[in-house]
Design a protein around this motif. Sequence first.
Motif, PDB file in Angstrom:
ATOM      1  N   LYS A  47      19.999  84.770  50.368  1.00 58.18           N
ATOM      2  CA  LYS A  47      21.245  83.880  50.072  1.00 58.18           C
ATOM      3  C   LYS A  47      20.874  82.530  50.495  1.00 58.18           C
ATOM      4  CE  LYS A  47      26.015  83.492  51.425  1.00 58.18           C
ATOM      5  NZ  LYS A  47      27.109  84.067  52.381  1.00 58.18           N
ATOM      6  N   ASN A  48      20.161  82.193  51.623  1.00 56.86           N
ATOM      7  CA  ASN A  48      19.879  80.886  51.736  1.00 56.86           C
ATOM      8  C   ASN A  48      19.241  80.056  50.558  1.00 56.86           C
ATOM      9  OD1 ASN A  48      20.667  80.508  54.521  1.00 56.86           O
ATOM     10  ND2 ASN A  48      18.696  79.943  55.345  1.00 56.86           N
ATOM     11  N   LEU A  49      18.484  80.780  49.774  1.00 58.99           N
ATOM     12  CA  LEU A  49      17.940  80.196  48.726  1.00 58.99           C
ATOM     13  C   LEU A  49      18.744  79.823  47.524  1.00 58.99           C
ATOM     14  CD1 LEU A  49      14.478  81.862  48.667  1.00 58.99           C
ATOM     15  CD2 LEU A  49      14.829  79.522  49.568  1.00 58.99           C
ATOM     16  N   ILE A  50      20.207  80.257  47.639  1.00 58.63           N
ATOM     17  CA  ILE A  50      20.695  80.149  46.391  1.00 58.63           C
ATOM     18  C   ILE A  50      21.292  78.566  46.405  1.00 58.63           C
ATOM     19  CG2 ILE A  50      23.255  80.376  45.547  1.00 58.63           C
ATOM     20  CD1 ILE A  50      23.148  83.100  46.773  1.00 58.63           C
ATOM     21  N   ASN A  51      21.484  78.019  47.549  1.00 54.75           N
ATOM     22  CA  ASN A  51      22.094  76.413  47.342  1.00 54.75           C
ATOM     23  C   ASN A  51      20.911  75.465  47.931  1.00 54.75           C
ATOM     24  OD1 ASN A  51      24.731  77.379  46.551  1.00 54.75           O
ATOM     25  ND2 ASN A  51      25.065  77.709  48.821  1.00 54.75           N
TER      26      ASN A  51
ATOM     27  N   ARG B 246      16.363  74.085  47.390  1.00 58.23           N
ATOM     28  CA  ARG B 246      15.212  74.204  46.710  1.00 58.23           C
ATOM     29  C   ARG B 246      14.496  75.349  47.215  1.00 58.23           C
ATOM     30  NH1 ARG B 246      13.032  68.354  47.856  1.00 58.23           N
ATOM     31  NH2 ARG B 246      14.293  68.995  49.494  1.00 58.23           N
ATOM     32  N   PRO B 247      13.737  76.330  46.454  1.00 58.62           N
ATOM     33  CA  PRO B 247      12.818  77.258  47.099  1.00 58.62           C
ATOM     34  C   PRO B 247      11.869  76.539  47.895  1.00 58.62           C
ATOM     35  CG  PRO B 247      13.064  77.671  44.758  1.00 58.62           C
ATOM     36  CD  PRO B 247      13.706  76.311  44.982  1.00 58.62           C
ATOM     37  N   ASN B 248      11.483  77.096  49.135  1.00 60.19           N
ATOM     38  CA  ASN B 248      10.670  76.725  50.056  1.00 60.19           C
ATOM     39  C   ASN B 248      10.199  77.850  51.061  1.00 60.19           C
ATOM     40  OD1 ASN B 248      12.118  76.217  52.740  1.00 60.19           O
ATOM     41  ND2 ASN B 248      13.519  75.446  51.183  1.00 60.19           N
ATOM     42  N   CYS B 249       9.281  77.532  51.747  1.00 61.21           N
ATOM     43  CA  CYS B 249       8.744  78.335  52.766  1.00 61.21           C
ATOM     44  C   CYS B 249       8.659  79.851  52.324  1.00 61.21           C
ATOM     45  CB  CYS B 249       9.536  78.198  54.068  1.00 61.21           C
ATOM     46  SG  CYS B 249       9.520  76.471  54.777  1.00 61.21           S
ATOM     47  N   ILE B 250       7.874  79.977  51.154  1.00 63.66           N
ATOM     48  CA  ILE B 250       7.847  81.298  50.786  1.00 63.66           C
ATOM     49  C   ILE B 250       6.479  82.007  51.019  1.00 63.66           C
ATOM     50  CG2 ILE B 250       7.577  82.753  48.442  1.00 63.66           C
ATOM     51  CD1 ILE B 250      10.417  81.258  48.717  1.00 63.66           C
ATOM     52  N   GLU B 251       6.705  83.350  51.659  1.00 64.66           N
ATOM     53  CA  GLU B 251       5.391  83.667  52.243  1.00 64.66           C
ATOM     54  C   GLU B 251       4.349  83.977  51.014  1.00 64.66           C
ATOM     55  OE1 GLU B 251       6.574  87.659  53.261  1.00 64.66           O
ATOM     56  OE2 GLU B 251       7.187  88.658  51.534  1.00 64.66           O
ATOM     57  N   GLY B 252       3.261  83.675  51.561  1.00 66.44           N
ATOM     58  CA  GLY B 252       1.991  83.627  50.618  1.00 66.44           C
ATOM     59  C   GLY B 252       1.715  82.492  49.843  1.00 66.44           C
ATOM     60  N   SER B 253       2.619  81.698  49.923  1.00 61.78           N
ATOM     61  CA  SER B 253       2.524  80.273  49.193  1.00 61.78           C
ATOM     62  C   SER B 253       1.737  79.338  49.959  1.00 61.78           C
ATOM     63  CB  SER B 253       3.932  79.568  48.976  1.00 61.78           C
ATOM     64  OG  SER B 253       4.413  79.285  49.965  1.00 61.78           O
ATOM     65  N   GLY B 254       1.837  79.469  51.392  1.00 64.15           N
ATOM     66  CA  GLY B 254       0.915  78.607  52.265  1.00 64.15           C
ATOM     67  C   GLY B 254       2.048  77.577  52.713  1.00 64.15           C
TER      68      GLY B 254
ATOM     69  N   ARG C 136      14.383  83.668  58.828  1.00 65.66           N
ATOM     70  CA  ARG C 136      14.862  83.303  57.653  1.00 65.66           C
ATOM     71  C   ARG C 136      16.449  82.547  57.484  1.00 65.66           C
ATOM     72  NH1 ARG C 136      15.951  87.612  53.787  1.00 65.66           N
ATOM     73  NH2 ARG C 136      16.647  88.895  55.686  1.00 65.66           N
ATOM     74  N   ARG C 137      16.670  82.115  58.855  1.00 66.36           N
ATOM     75  CA  ARG C 137      18.192  81.574  58.876  1.00 66.36           C
ATOM     76  C   ARG C 137      17.564  80.321  59.739  1.00 66.36           C
ATOM     77  NH1 ARG C 137      18.610  83.887  54.995  1.00 66.36           N
ATOM     78  NH2 ARG C 137      20.474  85.262  54.636  1.00 66.36           N
ATOM     79  N   TYR C 138      18.706  79.603  60.015  1.00 65.96           N
ATOM     80  CA  TYR C 138      18.508  78.183  60.627  1.00 65.96           C
ATOM     81  C   TYR C 138      18.117  78.626  62.251  1.00 65.96           C
ATOM     82  CZ  TYR C 138      20.619  76.297  56.681  1.00 65.96           C
ATOM     83  OH  TYR C 138      20.830  75.508  55.579  1.00 65.96           O
ATOM     84  N   SER C 139      18.796  79.547  62.885  1.00 67.38           N
ATOM     85  CA  SER C 139      18.722  79.851  64.191  1.00 67.38           C
ATOM     86  C   SER C 139      17.652  80.436  64.384  1.00 67.38           C
ATOM     87  CB  SER C 139      20.033  80.459  64.768  1.00 67.38           C
ATOM     88  OG  SER C 139      19.682  80.941  66.030  1.00 67.38           O
ATOM     89  N   GLY C 140      16.626  80.276  65.407  1.00 68.41           N
ATOM     90  CA  GLY C 140      15.684  81.215  65.879  1.00 68.41           C
ATOM     91  C   GLY C 140      16.134  82.593  66.518  1.00 68.41           C
TER      92      GLY C 140
END
Length: 188
Positions: free
Chosen positions: A62-66, A68-76, A97-101
């Motif tokens: 859901k975070n990626l809906i609004n 730009r795609p980023n921090c995708i596993e395997g992308s580096g 995968r969310r703002y809070s750790g």
Amino acid sequence: MRNTALLIVDMVKDFTDPEGLVFYPQNREVLPKIKEVLEECRKHDVLVIFFRHSYRKDKFDKNLINMRPNCIEGSGGDEIDSMLEVDEKKDYVIRKRRYSGFFGTDLDLVLRENKIENVIVVGTKTNCCIRATVTDAYYNDYNAYVVSDCVATNDEVVNQVHLTDIRKYFGKVVTSEELYDLLGKGEL
């Protein structure tokens, strides 16, 4: 070990590298100072926890809906910046995968297992990931210390507004020099 942990929030290549998908120069600027804080915390036997913002490849989030795609596993792009060395034997690396750790991770369990009471927070997106992590630290009864010269976002006014709110409502905001003094005196 002390009852203090250093939380390094999302200093991953998509945020810190000029070729990263959501890079902004402020992250590159705070990296050397974060490295200094990391080294100083290690000298004082502070537990180190890295957050690695990482979305699952080819899976809905859901975070990626609004955004730009980023921090995708395997992308580096979700790899921790090489300027910050991870000690594989001592440090924790927690994917989020969310703002809070804290949200959807085992951070609280790791902190409690290590008898942590204080968290030092550095990293990126003062207005999102830093703020959310500090807010949840507050709600989970941890004492949060945000190092003001070791956090960044893409707008300095926004950065200062959120540091002001954190100082007022959720924790302490200190400079790296003030942090070193607290560590040296054994107050953290």
